[in-house]
Design a protein around this motif. Structure first.
Motif, PDB file in Angstrom:
ATOM      1  N   PHE A  29       0.778  -1.258   0.153  1.00  0.00           N
ATOM      2  CA  PHE A  29       0.050  -0.077  -0.149  1.00  0.00           C
ATOM      3  C   PHE A  29       0.855   1.316   0.109  1.00  0.00           C
ATOM      4  O   PHE A  29       0.333   2.195  -0.258  1.00  0.00           O
ATOM      5  CB  PHE A  29      -0.921   0.115   1.178  1.00  0.00           C
ATOM      6  CG  PHE A  29      -2.127  -0.861   1.107  1.00  0.00           C
ATOM      7  CD1 PHE A  29      -2.977  -0.671   0.065  1.00  0.00           C
ATOM      8  CD2 PHE A  29      -1.926  -2.354   1.702  1.00  0.00           C
ATOM      9  CE1 PHE A  29      -4.174  -1.456  -0.061  1.00  0.00           C
ATOM     10  CE2 PHE A  29      -3.099  -2.876   1.790  1.00  0.00           C
ATOM     11  CZ  PHE A  29      -4.299  -2.714   0.925  1.00  0.00           C
ATOM     12  N   THR A  30       2.074   1.175   0.255  1.00  0.00           N
ATOM     13  CA  THR A  30       3.036   2.258   0.439  1.00  0.00           C
ATOM     14  C   THR A  30       3.603   2.543  -1.036  1.00  0.00           C
ATOM     15  O   THR A  30       3.857   3.583  -1.653  1.00  0.00           O
ATOM     16  CB  THR A  30       4.228   2.225   1.605  1.00  0.00           C
ATOM     17  OG1 THR A  30       3.385   1.926   2.617  1.00  0.00           O
ATOM     18  CG2 THR A  30       5.127   3.156   1.347  1.00  0.00           C
ATOM     19  N   ALA A  31       3.772   1.447  -1.810  1.00  0.00           N
ATOM     20  CA  ALA A  31       4.808   1.557  -2.767  1.00  0.00           C
ATOM     21  C   ALA A  31       3.949   2.417  -4.054  1.00  0.00           C
ATOM     22  O   ALA A  31       5.014   3.303  -4.415  1.00  0.00           O
ATOM     23  CB  ALA A  31       5.048   0.156  -3.583  1.00  0.00           C
ATOM     24  N   GLY A  32       2.923   2.147  -4.403  1.00  0.00           N
ATOM     25  CA  GLY A  32       2.328   3.100  -5.541  1.00  0.00           C
ATOM     26  C   GLY A  32       2.166   4.569  -4.994  1.00  0.00           C
ATOM     27  O   GLY A  32       2.861   5.428  -5.830  1.00  0.00           O
ATOM     28  N   ALA A  33       1.983   4.848  -3.768  1.00  0.00           N
ATOM     29  CA  ALA A  33       1.801   6.205  -3.365  1.00  0.00           C
ATOM     30  C   ALA A  33       3.248   6.534  -3.266  1.00  0.00           C
ATOM     31  O   ALA A  33       3.439   7.900  -3.436  1.00  0.00           O
ATOM     32  CB  ALA A  33       1.081   6.219  -1.811  1.00  0.00           C
ATOM     33  N   PHE A  34       4.034   6.075  -2.881  1.00  0.00           N
ATOM     34  CA  PHE A  34       5.666   6.540  -2.805  1.00  0.00           C
ATOM     35  C   PHE A  34       6.246   6.673  -4.096  1.00  0.00           C
ATOM     36  O   PHE A  34       6.877   7.513  -4.280  1.00  0.00           O
ATOM     37  CB  PHE A  34       6.453   5.512  -1.980  1.00  0.00           C
ATOM     38  CG  PHE A  34       7.904   5.912  -1.811  1.00  0.00           C
ATOM     39  CD1 PHE A  34       8.109   6.440  -0.732  1.00  0.00           C
ATOM     40  CD2 PHE A  34       8.841   5.700  -2.534  1.00  0.00           C
ATOM     41  CE1 PHE A  34       9.494   6.938  -0.325  1.00  0.00           C
ATOM     42  CE2 PHE A  34      10.186   6.108  -2.195  1.00  0.00           C
ATOM     43  CZ  PHE A  34      10.476   6.945  -1.073  1.00  0.00           C
ATOM     44  N   GLY A  35       5.585   5.807  -5.238  1.00  0.00           N
ATOM     45  CA  GLY A  35       6.094   6.162  -6.487  1.00  0.00           C
ATOM     46  C   GLY A  35       5.518   7.459  -7.125  1.00  0.00           C
ATOM     47  O   GLY A  35       6.248   8.471  -7.521  1.00  0.00           O
ATOM     48  N   PHE A  36       4.287   7.995  -6.692  1.00  0.00           N
ATOM     49  CA  PHE A  36       3.779   9.299  -6.930  1.00  0.00           C
ATOM     50  C   PHE A  36       4.357  10.418  -6.275  1.00  0.00           C
ATOM     51  O   PHE A  36       4.827  11.521  -6.978  1.00  0.00           O
ATOM     52  CB  PHE A  36       2.322   9.217  -6.878  1.00  0.00           C
ATOM     53  CG  PHE A  36       1.476   8.498  -7.770  1.00  0.00           C
ATOM     54  CD1 PHE A  36       1.352   9.266  -9.121  1.00  0.00           C
ATOM     55  CD2 PHE A  36       0.865   7.365  -7.749  1.00  0.00           C
ATOM     56  CE1 PHE A  36       0.493   8.681 -10.214  1.00  0.00           C
ATOM     57  CE2 PHE A  36       0.011   6.812  -8.669  1.00  0.00           C
ATOM     58  CZ  PHE A  36      -0.090   7.420  -9.960  1.00  0.00           C
ATOM     59  N   PHE A  37       4.820  10.191  -5.183  1.00  0.00           N
ATOM     60  CA  PHE A  37       5.557  11.040  -4.510  1.00  0.00           C
ATOM     61  C   PHE A  37       6.957  11.184  -4.701  1.00  0.00           C
ATOM     62  O   PHE A  37       7.539  12.498  -5.092  1.00  0.00           O
ATOM     63  CB  PHE A  37       5.834  10.641  -2.661  1.00  0.00           C
ATOM     64  CG  PHE A  37       6.576  11.360  -1.982  1.00  0.00           C
ATOM     65  CD1 PHE A  37       5.954  12.730  -1.376  1.00  0.00           C
ATOM     66  CD2 PHE A  37       7.777  11.196  -1.958  1.00  0.00           C
ATOM     67  CE1 PHE A  37       6.640  13.590  -0.594  1.00  0.00           C
ATOM     68  CE2 PHE A  37       8.763  12.390  -1.046  1.00  0.00           C
ATOM     69  CZ  PHE A  37       7.985  13.419  -0.654  1.00  0.00           C
ATOM     70  N   GLY A  38       7.584  10.342  -5.343  1.00  0.00           N
ATOM     71  CA  GLY A  38       8.769  10.518  -5.794  1.00  0.00           C
ATOM     72  C   GLY A  38       8.868  11.206  -7.142  1.00  0.00           C
ATOM     73  O   GLY A  38       9.681  11.919  -7.685  1.00  0.00           O
ATOM     74  N   PHE A  39       7.691  10.755  -7.920  1.00  0.00           N
ATOM     75  CA  PHE A  39       7.717  11.567  -9.148  1.00  0.00           C
ATOM     76  C   PHE A  39       7.409  13.022  -9.137  1.00  0.00           C
ATOM     77  O   PHE A  39       8.003  13.803  -9.823  1.00  0.00           O
ATOM     78  CB  PHE A  39       6.228  10.836 -10.002  1.00  0.00           C
ATOM     79  CG  PHE A  39       5.786  11.797 -11.257  1.00  0.00           C
ATOM     80  CD1 PHE A  39       6.449  11.683 -12.459  1.00  0.00           C
ATOM     81  CD2 PHE A  39       4.688  12.834 -10.958  1.00  0.00           C
ATOM     82  CE1 PHE A  39       6.117  12.205 -13.478  1.00  0.00           C
ATOM     83  CE2 PHE A  39       4.426  13.501 -12.214  1.00  0.00           C
ATOM     84  CZ  PHE A  39       4.950  13.214 -13.408  1.00  0.00           C
ATOM     85  N   PHE A  40       6.494  13.495  -8.038  1.00  0.00           N
ATOM     86  CA  PHE A  40       6.307  14.946  -7.874  1.00  0.00           C
ATOM     87  C   PHE A  40       7.516  15.477  -7.110  1.00  0.00           C
ATOM     88  O   PHE A  40       8.104  16.541  -7.587  1.00  0.00           O
ATOM     89  CB  PHE A  40       5.093  15.200  -6.621  1.00  0.00           C
ATOM     90  CG  PHE A  40       3.888  14.993  -7.205  1.00  0.00           C
ATOM     91  CD1 PHE A  40       3.338  15.511  -8.273  1.00  0.00           C
ATOM     92  CD2 PHE A  40       2.869  14.134  -6.772  1.00  0.00           C
ATOM     93  CE1 PHE A  40       2.224  15.540  -8.683  1.00  0.00           C
ATOM     94  CE2 PHE A  40       1.614  13.987  -7.059  1.00  0.00           C
ATOM     95  CZ  PHE A  40       1.251  14.597  -8.081  1.00  0.00           C
ATOM     96  N   TYR A  41       8.399  14.671  -6.466  1.00  0.00           N
ATOM     97  CA  TYR A  41       9.398  15.302  -5.757  1.00  0.00           C
ATOM     98  C   TYR A  41      10.730  15.449  -6.871  1.00  0.00           C
ATOM     99  O   TYR A  41      11.452  16.382  -6.923  1.00  0.00           O
ATOM    100  CB  TYR A  41      10.180  14.646  -4.712  1.00  0.00           C
ATOM    101  CG  TYR A  41      10.864  15.218  -3.569  1.00  0.00           C
ATOM    102  CD1 TYR A  41      10.369  16.139  -2.712  1.00  0.00           C
ATOM    103  CD2 TYR A  41      12.390  15.215  -3.908  1.00  0.00           C
ATOM    104  CE1 TYR A  41      11.281  16.722  -1.942  1.00  0.00           C
ATOM    105  CE2 TYR A  41      13.175  15.652  -2.944  1.00  0.00           C
ATOM    106  CZ  TYR A  41      12.633  16.794  -2.122  1.00  0.00           C
ATOM    107  OH  TYR A  41      13.666  17.444  -1.181  1.00  0.00           O
ATOM    108  N   THR A  42      10.879  14.540  -7.515  1.00  0.00           N
ATOM    109  CA  THR A  42      12.013  14.602  -8.500  1.00  0.00           C
ATOM    110  C   THR A  42      11.700  15.652  -9.674  1.00  0.00           C
ATOM    111  O   THR A  42      12.684  16.176 -10.123  1.00  0.00           O
ATOM    112  CB  THR A  42      12.311  13.127  -8.971  1.00  0.00           C
ATOM    113  OG1 THR A  42      11.332  12.658  -9.618  1.00  0.00           O
ATOM    114  CG2 THR A  42      12.908  12.164  -8.081  1.00  0.00           C
ATOM    115  N   GLY A  43      10.282  15.459 -10.053  1.00  0.00           N
ATOM    116  CA  GLY A  43       9.942  16.471 -11.325  1.00  0.00           C
ATOM    117  C   GLY A  43       9.741  17.778 -10.909  1.00  0.00           C
ATOM    118  O   GLY A  43      10.344  18.727 -11.217  1.00  0.00           O
TER     119      GLY A  43
END
Length: 546
Positions: A44-58
């Motif tokens: 349940f963390t993985a997908g949300a963390f992926g979106f967080f990583g997308f926002f933060y890196t982008g």
């Protein structure tokens, strides 16, 4: 009056290292969280963390880099008015982009969680990430502007502050919510709410870190606003043909930076949809949660830790290239390749040698799935470290087309790998990891060939890794046997500590005997001074002089 001077800046390698340390802290946080809530919590963390990583890196890191480049180019010509104008334009664009993307993610959160991730209870995590995205839009622009003007101290602490606050508050929230979720499990006679609640705690930690980062950068900017105003007044007049090249510059950087986060999302969606269709009775949540918590986080942690000691050397190579001193760049790159191999290869081989003991030491328990992940992760750490350096190098050289080509080919190979390993061969979660490994290897090969051609280096330069590889293999075989003998006698943790010591000693002794490490180089290696007496006995003086 404050002026633009290089002497006022914190050195680039220190700023880069702070970002890498922040990544390491976030990965350590995810590992701690996995120990708390287990495989399903990590799912349940993985997908949300992926979106967080997308926002933060982008929105933060890529935007910061693009704005920094724009400001610095104009600052060198004292065009501070133009830089300020472009900063305000970028602030409006990326601020709006963050809010719009956040609203879209929040609006689609239930459908994404249900249809793509097949875990409707994970929608609230996506809503929290959406709020994070809305708060990130302005951070990258302000960071890049401050860094370009010359205020690097706020940039140094920004990522570390986000990671520390996220880790501390997130761990506390995860423990509290997971404990509450266990009570809900008992009430409804299910075993999923504790994992869901625990993952919400992780996301709340990331939200706290994001909010702290926003407050920190806003305060830093407003404290220095008067000084910045003086700097702008002292510059050249506004040029009418001023173009906001941030938008053009951010595109390639954005593609490179967000790739890892997007790959995590794509891999999860592909695996889940395939599993639900082909293996409807399989436990896809636990499988992918184990892959994320025990595989991806471990690879990312060890990769950045292996890269941090060499970031200064990366900048030294780049400095020679910028001054067109290609002979010096070649020599420094050869030295960098040799010394980086001395660290990265042993780390990878160590993970291959005792995967179960490593998993139990870090996570408290293990299983066959996790052990296999760790073995492949040992190889991934090596190739990912290589990829990170060459990505950084080509990006700093401004080779936009080559970066697009390499990343595009990497994505093509990864997509083909998913189809072959997951769909055709039906390897399940192992197929996801194999597809990632093949894609990174192809990407590394392309980057290596291109870089070596630009610097007129021969591929045979990589032969210096042979000694490290053979020495690591010998030391790895010894600890493999030692692990089999001692695990049931003294336990995994004590065995792990003993294996670390034995591996290091044997590796160093073999490297010294074979000339892989010279006597005068031992001083630059942690605890290398302990082996100077042995090196003096076995190495001839001529080898030390060379």
């Amino acid at each position: 009056m404050k002026t633009y001077t290089e002497s006022n800046r914190i050195r680039p390698h220190i700023l880069t290292a702070s970002v890498y340390w922040a990544i390491a802290l976030l990965m350590a946080f995810c590992i701690i969280a996995h120990r708390i809530y287990g495989e399903k919590g990590s799912y349940f963390t993985a997908g949300a963390f992926g979106f967080f990583g997308f926002f933060y890196t982008g929105l933060v890191l890529a935007c910061q880099k693009a704005v920094y480049i724009m400001v610095r180019l104009r600052a060198r010509r004292s065009q501070y008015l133009n830089a300020e104008t472009n900063m305000h334009r970028s602030l409006n664009i990326f601020g709006a982009a963050g809010v719009i993307l956040g609203i879209l993610l929040a609006a689609l959160s239930y459908r994404i969680a249900g249809f793509l991730f097949h875990g409707e209870r994970g929608f609230f995590q996506l809503i929290i990430v959406a709020v994070c995205g809305a708060l990130m839009g302005v951070q990258g622009v302000l960071r890049g502007y401050l860094q370009g003007i010359g205020y690097t101290k706020p940039i140094l602490i920004a990522d570390l502050l986000v990671a520390l606050v996220s880790g501390i508050t997130g761990t506390v929230a995860t423990i509290f919510l997971y404990s509450y979720g266990l009570k809900v499990n008992d009430l409804f006679h299910v075993d999923e709410y504790s994992a869901v609640y625990g993952s919400v705690g992780v996301m709340l930690g990331l939200l706290a870190g994001t909010l702290t980062g926003l407050i920190q950068i806003l305060i830093s900017y407003h404290i220095r606003k008067a000084e910045i105003k003086d700097v702008v007044k002292s510059g050249a007049p506004r040029y009418l043909d001023n173009k906001n090249d941030v938008i053009a510059g951010v595109r390639v950087i954005l593609l490179l930076y967000v790739t890892a986060a997007v790959a995590l999302i794509v891999d999860e969606v592909y695996f889940v949809l395939h599993s639900v269709r082909v293996h409807p009775d399989g436990d896809f949540m636990s499988n992918f949660g184990s892959y994320f918590g025990r595989g991806i986080c471990l690879v990312a942690l060890f990769t950045v830790l292996c890269c941090i000691p060499f970031i200064k050397s990366w900048n030294r190579v780049m400095a020679r290239v910028e001054r067109d001193e290609y002979e010096g760049a070649r020599e420094r790159l050869k030295k960098l390749i040799r010394f980086s191999g001395m660290l990265v290869i042993p780390v990878g081989i160590f993970m291959l040698a005792i995967p179960q003991t490593l998993q139990i030491t870090i996570y408290g328990k293990s299983n066959e799935l996790a052990n296999t992940f760790t073995m492949v992760s040992g190889v991934l750490v090596i190739v990912c470290a290589v990829g990170m350096f060459f990505s950084w190098f080509l990006n700093h050289m401004g080779r936009s087309i080559l970066i697009l080509l390499n990343v595009g080919v990497g994505w093509g190979v990864h997509a083909a790998g998913l189809f072959v390993f997951v769909t055709l061969l039906d390897l399940g979660i192992y197929g996801i990891q194999m597809a990632t490994l093949v894609a990174v290897v192809i990407y590394d090969l392309m980057c290596t060939v291109i870089t070596f051609k630009m610097l007129k280096l021969k591929v045979s330069t990589l032969k210096v890794w042979t000694t490290s590889l053979l020495s690591s293999a010998a030391a790895g075989f010894v600890i493999f046997l030692l692990n089999m003998l001692l695990t049931n006698l003294i336990g995994e943790v004590l065995t792990f500590i003993l294996c670390v010591v034995v591996f290091f000693v044997i590796y160093m002794l073999i490297m010294i005997v074979t000339g892989g490490i010279r006597k005068h180089e031992l001083g630059s290696i942690p605890l290398g001074g302990l082996f100077k007496g042995f090196a003096a006995m076995v190495q001839p003086s001529r080898l030390d002089e060379e």
